[in-house]
Design an enzyme around this catalytic site. Sequence first.
Site, mmCIF file in Angstrom:
data_model
loop_
_atom_site.group_PDB
_atom_site.id
_atom_site.type_symbol
_atom_site.label_atom_id
_atom_site.label_comp_id
_atom_site.label_asym_id
_atom_site.label_seq_id
_atom_site.Cartn_x
_atom_site.Cartn_y
_atom_site.Cartn_z
ATOM 1 N N ASP A 1 0.856 -1.176 0.000
ATOM 2 C CA ASP A 1 0.000 0.000 0.000
ATOM 3 C C ASP A 1 0.903 1.240 0.000
ATOM 4 O O ASP A 1 2.112 1.148 0.256
ATOM 5 C CB ASP A 1 -0.900 -0.037 1.240
ATOM 6 C CG ASP A 1 -1.812 1.164 1.337
ATOM 7 O OD1 ASP A 1 -2.472 1.495 0.336
ATOM 8 O OD2 ASP A 1 -1.867 1.789 2.415
ATOM 9 N N ASP B 1 -0.279 5.109 1.057
ATOM 10 C CA ASP B 1 -0.557 5.988 2.191
ATOM 11 C C ASP B 1 -0.443 5.211 3.498
ATOM 12 O O ASP B 1 -1.118 4.203 3.697
ATOM 13 C CB ASP B 1 -1.966 6.588 2.083
ATOM 14 C CG ASP B 1 -2.116 7.504 0.884
ATOM 15 O OD1 ASP B 1 -1.241 8.353 0.693
ATOM 16 O OD2 ASP B 1 -3.097 7.359 0.131
#
Length: 347
Positions: A22, A24
């Site tokens: 991922d 963020d």
Amino acid sequence: MKVFSAKNLETPLGSHDLVLADLDGVVYRGKEAIAGAVETLNRIAAEKTLGYITNNASRTTDAVAEQLQNLGLHATAEDIITSPQAALSLLKTIVPAPALILIVGGDGIETELLNAGYQVTRKAADGPAAVVQGFAQHVGWPDLAEAAFALQEGPNGEMLPWIATNTDWTLPLEQGLAPGNGTLVSAVHTAVARLPEFAGKPETPIYETAFKHFKSRNALMIGDRLDTDIQGANASGIKSLHVLTGVDRPKQLLAAAPNMRPNYIVANLREIFEPYPETKIIDANTVQVGRARVRMRGHIVEVVRRGTDPLNLLRAACQAIWRSGLAIYGLKVPDELLTDHWRESKV
């Protein structure tokens, strides 16, 4: 005493040939790289296939790759899988190109749809064949209103297809947590009294898009959110690693529902190369990780031995609570297990 996992002394990387990370809360927070992330991810990329999988629909893959390169990562647009790509794959099964699609969001959505041969609009009066909604910082009330107008139920009960890129309620920035796409989708949902189909995490289309793109399902997902990254990995049948540099903290881990429980918990990405400590089941109610030991005594969570590493104590507590099958709201949990030793950590 029985060992919880036969492979618990391997590193979390194990024998996976694909790592999905991922962005963020894992790679960066806002515009700032998270400490240790860049060098660790470059090291992973030298040994494994590394892909970046993001629910953020506001930018193109080229723009995401440029940001990662500016942080020092060896990444290209081909390494990026976005929720607009997943939304496009879902849209193709519902409305074929060159249909006119009303979009809410940024360049990420518009570029993917135009490249696939669709026409785009931002006005309900243009008579779109579907609505695709994603996040962008410039999205405001007029954009949400246009989506709601297009999605109103027709005179004969007909309803326009509606696809949302993701359900993230919050977005981690330097200043703290800001409203995410899930919040904006909720506003439209309130107006039209129905929900869209979701393409991004935790739904499987974005993972299937990644598996097809990278030609492997032997993957490890790295994430910071239980309700997107980890739940999506579990739904897609792959292992997951939760890193304590983003949204979900010890409290959320202890309370995680069965479909949101990660295989590994680490404080920072550097630990992905370290042997993961074994989880020992001492008896039906007692779990030990490292020197830390936690026991369930009915609805009471009891720290039998703290050990020297608060992360091992958290790991042991998670396993003890998860194995009990009891809901967190019915448990008495000592404050030391809820203490967040890793928030804003610079290690």
